[in-house]
Design a protein around this motif. Structure first.
Motif, PDB file in Angstrom:
ATOM      1  N   ASP A  39       2.927  -2.798  -7.848  1.00  0.00           N
ATOM      2  CA  ASP A  39       2.723  -1.497  -8.470  1.00  0.00           C
ATOM      3  C   ASP A  39       1.253  -1.337  -8.847  1.00  0.00           C
ATOM      4  O   ASP A  39       0.687  -2.184  -9.539  1.00  0.00           O
ATOM      5  CB  ASP A  39       3.588  -1.352  -9.728  1.00  0.00           C
ATOM      6  N   PHE A  40       0.654  -0.245  -8.396  1.00  0.00           N
ATOM      7  CA  PHE A  40      -0.770   0.021  -8.600  1.00  0.00           C
ATOM      8  C   PHE A  40      -0.902   1.291  -9.431  1.00  0.00           C
ATOM      9  O   PHE A  40      -0.547   2.382  -8.980  1.00  0.00           O
ATOM     10  CB  PHE A  40      -1.438   0.180  -7.236  1.00  0.00           C
ATOM     11  N   GLU A  59      -1.852   1.687   2.857  1.00  0.00           N
ATOM     12  CA  GLU A  59      -1.276   1.747   4.202  1.00  0.00           C
ATOM     13  C   GLU A  59      -1.915   0.714   5.115  1.00  0.00           C
ATOM     14  O   GLU A  59      -1.232   0.100   5.958  1.00  0.00           O
ATOM     15  CB  GLU A  59      -1.443   3.157   4.771  1.00  0.00           C
ATOM     16  N   TYR A  60      -3.218   0.509   4.947  1.00  0.00           N
ATOM     17  CA  TYR A  60      -3.914  -0.512   5.739  1.00  0.00           C
ATOM     18  C   TYR A  60      -3.360  -1.901   5.432  1.00  0.00           C
ATOM     19  O   TYR A  60      -3.091  -2.689   6.344  1.00  0.00           O
ATOM     20  CB  TYR A  60      -5.412  -0.452   5.447  1.00  0.00           C
ATOM     21  N   VAL A  61      -3.199  -2.197   4.142  1.00  0.00           N
ATOM     22  CA  VAL A  61      -2.683  -3.510   3.739  1.00  0.00           C
ATOM     23  C   VAL A  61      -1.291  -3.726   4.322  1.00  0.00           C
ATOM     24  O   VAL A  61      -0.982  -4.804   4.860  1.00  0.00           O
ATOM     25  CB  VAL A  61      -2.644  -3.635   2.206  1.00  0.00           C
ATOM     26  N   GLU A  62      -0.453  -2.711   4.231  1.00  0.00           N
ATOM     27  CA  GLU A  62       0.916  -2.838   4.751  1.00  0.00           C
ATOM     28  C   GLU A  62       0.906  -3.060   6.267  1.00  0.00           C
ATOM     29  O   GLU A  62       1.633  -3.911   6.789  1.00  0.00           O
ATOM     30  CB  GLU A  62       1.719  -1.590   4.402  1.00  0.00           C
ATOM     31  N   LYS A  63       0.059  -2.309   6.963  1.00  0.00           N
ATOM     32  CA  LYS A  63      -0.019  -2.455   8.419  1.00  0.00           C
ATOM     33  C   LYS A  63      -0.559  -3.821   8.822  1.00  0.00           C
ATOM     34  O   LYS A  63      -0.019  -4.484   9.717  1.00  0.00           O
ATOM     35  CB  LYS A  63      -0.916  -1.356   8.995  1.00  0.00           C
ATOM     36  N   GLU A  64      -1.623  -4.263   8.157  1.00  0.00           N
ATOM     37  CA  GLU A  64      -2.257  -5.534   8.511  1.00  0.00           C
ATOM     38  C   GLU A  64      -1.382  -6.747   8.197  1.00  0.00           C
ATOM     39  O   GLU A  64      -1.594  -7.823   8.747  1.00  0.00           O
ATOM     40  CB  GLU A  64      -3.594  -5.664   7.769  1.00  0.00           C
ATOM     41  N   ILE A  71       2.389  -1.631  -1.299  1.00  0.00           N
ATOM     42  CA  ILE A  71       1.736  -1.194  -2.531  1.00  0.00           C
ATOM     43  C   ILE A  71       2.340   0.140  -2.970  1.00  0.00           C
ATOM     44  O   ILE A  71       2.280   1.125  -2.230  1.00  0.00           O
ATOM     45  CB  ILE A  71       0.213  -1.002  -2.329  1.00  0.00           C
ATOM     46  N   ASN A  72       2.921   0.166  -4.165  1.00  0.00           N
ATOM     47  CA  ASN A  72       3.463   1.398  -4.727  1.00  0.00           C
ATOM     48  C   ASN A  72       2.417   1.993  -5.677  1.00  0.00           C
ATOM     49  O   ASN A  72       2.070   1.374  -6.679  1.00  0.00           O
ATOM     50  CB  ASN A  72       4.749   1.117  -5.505  1.00  0.00           C
ATOM     51  N   ILE A  73       1.915   3.180  -5.346  1.00  0.00           N
ATOM     52  CA  ILE A  73       0.844   3.794  -6.132  1.00  0.00           C
ATOM     53  C   ILE A  73       1.420   4.793  -7.140  1.00  0.00           C
ATOM     54  O   ILE A  73       2.241   5.647  -6.788  1.00  0.00           O
ATOM     55  CB  ILE A  73      -0.154   4.512  -5.198  1.00  0.00           C
ATOM     56  N   TYR A  74       0.971   4.656  -8.377  1.00  0.00           N
ATOM     57  CA  TYR A  74       1.403   5.545  -9.451  1.00  0.00           C
ATOM     58  C   TYR A  74       0.187   6.329  -9.955  1.00  0.00           C
ATOM     59  O   TYR A  74      -0.627   5.796 -10.709  1.00  0.00           O
ATOM     60  CB  TYR A  74       2.033   4.746 -10.592  1.00  0.00           C
ATOM     61  N   PRO A  75       0.041   7.600  -9.533  1.00  0.00           N
ATOM     62  CA  PRO A  75      -1.114   8.404  -9.964  1.00  0.00           C
ATOM     63  C   PRO A  75      -0.933   8.952 -11.374  1.00  0.00           C
ATOM     64  O   PRO A  75       0.121   8.800 -12.001  1.00  0.00           O
ATOM     65  CB  PRO A  75      -1.143   9.528  -8.933  1.00  0.00           C
ATOM     66  N   SER A  76      -1.993   9.603 -11.864  1.00  0.00           N
ATOM     67  CA  SER A  76      -1.993  10.275 -13.169  1.00  0.00           C
ATOM     68  C   SER A  76      -1.633   9.334 -14.312  1.00  0.00           C
ATOM     69  O   SER A  76      -0.976   9.731 -15.278  1.00  0.00           O
ATOM     70  CB  SER A  76      -1.032  11.481 -13.144  1.00  0.00           C
ATOM     71  N   ASP A  95       1.056  -4.346 -11.631  1.00  0.00           N
ATOM     72  CA  ASP A  95       0.420  -5.469 -10.933  1.00  0.00           C
ATOM     73  C   ASP A  95      -1.068  -5.283 -10.689  1.00  0.00           C
ATOM     74  O   ASP A  95      -1.846  -6.231 -10.839  1.00  0.00           O
ATOM     75  CB  ASP A  95       1.129  -5.698  -9.584  1.00  0.00           C
ATOM     76  N   ILE A  96      -1.468  -4.081 -10.279  1.00  0.00           N
ATOM     77  CA  ILE A  96      -2.852  -3.829  -9.881  1.00  0.00           C
ATOM     78  C   ILE A  96      -3.378  -2.612 -10.637  1.00  0.00           C
ATOM     79  O   ILE A  96      -2.656  -1.639 -10.867  1.00  0.00           O
ATOM     80  CB  ILE A  96      -2.966  -3.567  -8.366  1.00  0.00           C
TER      81      ILE A  96
END
Length: 352
Positions: A39-40, A59-64, A71-76, A95-96
């Protein structure tokens, strides 16, 4: 009616298979490899350029990693505010995240707030290069056991975003001005303004209602938070760039197998600094133009007037050294090393 044993066995076997299918962990990929989810927490809304850049990074990390890291991104700031990032990551709230050393100068991140001293580092690539060397010398072994350093980066330059045109230092006298971190608060005072401390989430409404007259903020960030709608004037002063330290919870990092952990520290972590820095360099002119598209104005100052904005900064630098010494750090040594790093990169400072 009695169910024959053979049919009963088939039904039970089917039920077991169904349970196994339903109970398959969402943390397993189709190939049987475990998927590690992180969780980011980020501060800007999803429409902000930084949020879009972080999404590309995820998306890059997941693809690579062939889907082994997600990575689950939580904005705001959905998982926690800017003011408690370091503690939240250390405590495993998420986590991040990224912490601003000046905003969290009551943590061990304080020494890195040297990167937000006014009128020294306004380019994100220069900032990263210099501050990571500074970090390596003074902080590399000082992080909390629950927090791991990933990288350091910065934004496009801080300017003055205002409801009315700011064409001289005199125009700031008595104005209510929001600045992030102690260094900005000091600078506002030295300019003759009245410092106001508000969270990022509250700034739009504060500008709209007149709770603040101006904010010290980067152009791209101002567009991301739509400040230009209620404060359409931007005075270019390039005070410095917003700093942040990309951090990960150590326990979360250690869940990764050796190969993925190595890539996260050596590749993905640094990329989390590179990708935003590149975006901030390439997009800042477009962000500046946005102000003019809303009947606003980009105000360019003469060098003689800019010098009036810069002159008080020396006191902020001197205060930083005193503050570092009072906290038990080798403030004079830190400043001397920082000045050496600036000089090596051909960057002048107001601190002589």
């Amino acid at each position: 009616m009695k169910i024959k044993p053979i049919f009963l066995s088939i039904i039970l076997l089917s039920f077991v298979v169904l349970l196994a299918a339903c109970g398959k962990s969402s943390s397993e990929s189709s190939g049987g490899d475990e998927v590690y989810e992180f969780d980011f927490n980020i501060q800007p809304p999803a429409v902000h350029n930084y949020a879009k850049t972080v999404k590309n990074w995820a998306e890059y990390v997941e693809k690579e990693t062939d889907g082994r890291i997600k990575i689950n991104i939580y904005p705001s700031a959905a998982l926690g505010p800017y003011e408690s990032v370091y503690e939240d990551i250390a405590g495993g709230v998420y986590d991040i995240g990224y912490a601003n050393p000046s905003v969290q100068d009551d943590t061990m991140l304080f020494p890195l707030s040297i990167g937000e001293l006014p009128f020294s580092l306004s380019d994100p690539f220069d900032k990263r290069k210099i501050i990571e060397k500074f970090n390596q010398r003074f902080l590399s072994d000082k992080y909390d056991d629950n927090v791991t350093f990933l990288s350091f980066t910065g934004s496009d330059p801080y300017h003055i975003v205002s409801k009315t045109p700011i064409k001289s230092l005199t125009d700031l006298k008595g104005k209510k001005i929001n600045g992030i971190g102690d260094e900005k608060v000091q600078l506002v005072n030295l300019w003759g303004g009245s410092p106001v401390s508000l969270s990022q989430a509250d700034l739009y409404e504060a500008l709209e209602r007149g709770t603040v007259d101006s904010v010290i903020y980067p152009a791209i960030g101002s567009i991301g938070f739509s400040f230009y709608e209620v404060a359409p004037y931007l005075t270019r002063v390039s005070i410095d760039s917003q700093s942040w330290v990309n951090l990960i919870n150590t326990e979360s990092l250690n869940r990764l197998p050796a190969d993925l952990k190595k890539r996260f520290l050596e590749e993905f972590g640094p990329l989390l600094a590179d990708m935003p820095a590149e975006m901030y360099v390439t997009e800042q002119e477009n962000a500046l133009k946005k102000f003019e598209s809303k009947d606003g104005q980009i105000i360019e100052l003469e060098e003689s007037e800019l010098e009036k904005f810069r002159a008080p900064a020396k006191e902020v630098w001197e205060n930083w050294v005193n503050k570092a010494n009072s906290k038990g750090y080798p403030g004079d040594e830190m400043m001397n090393y920082y000045l050496e790093l600036l000089e090596a990169e051909g960057i002048e400072s107001p601190y002589k």
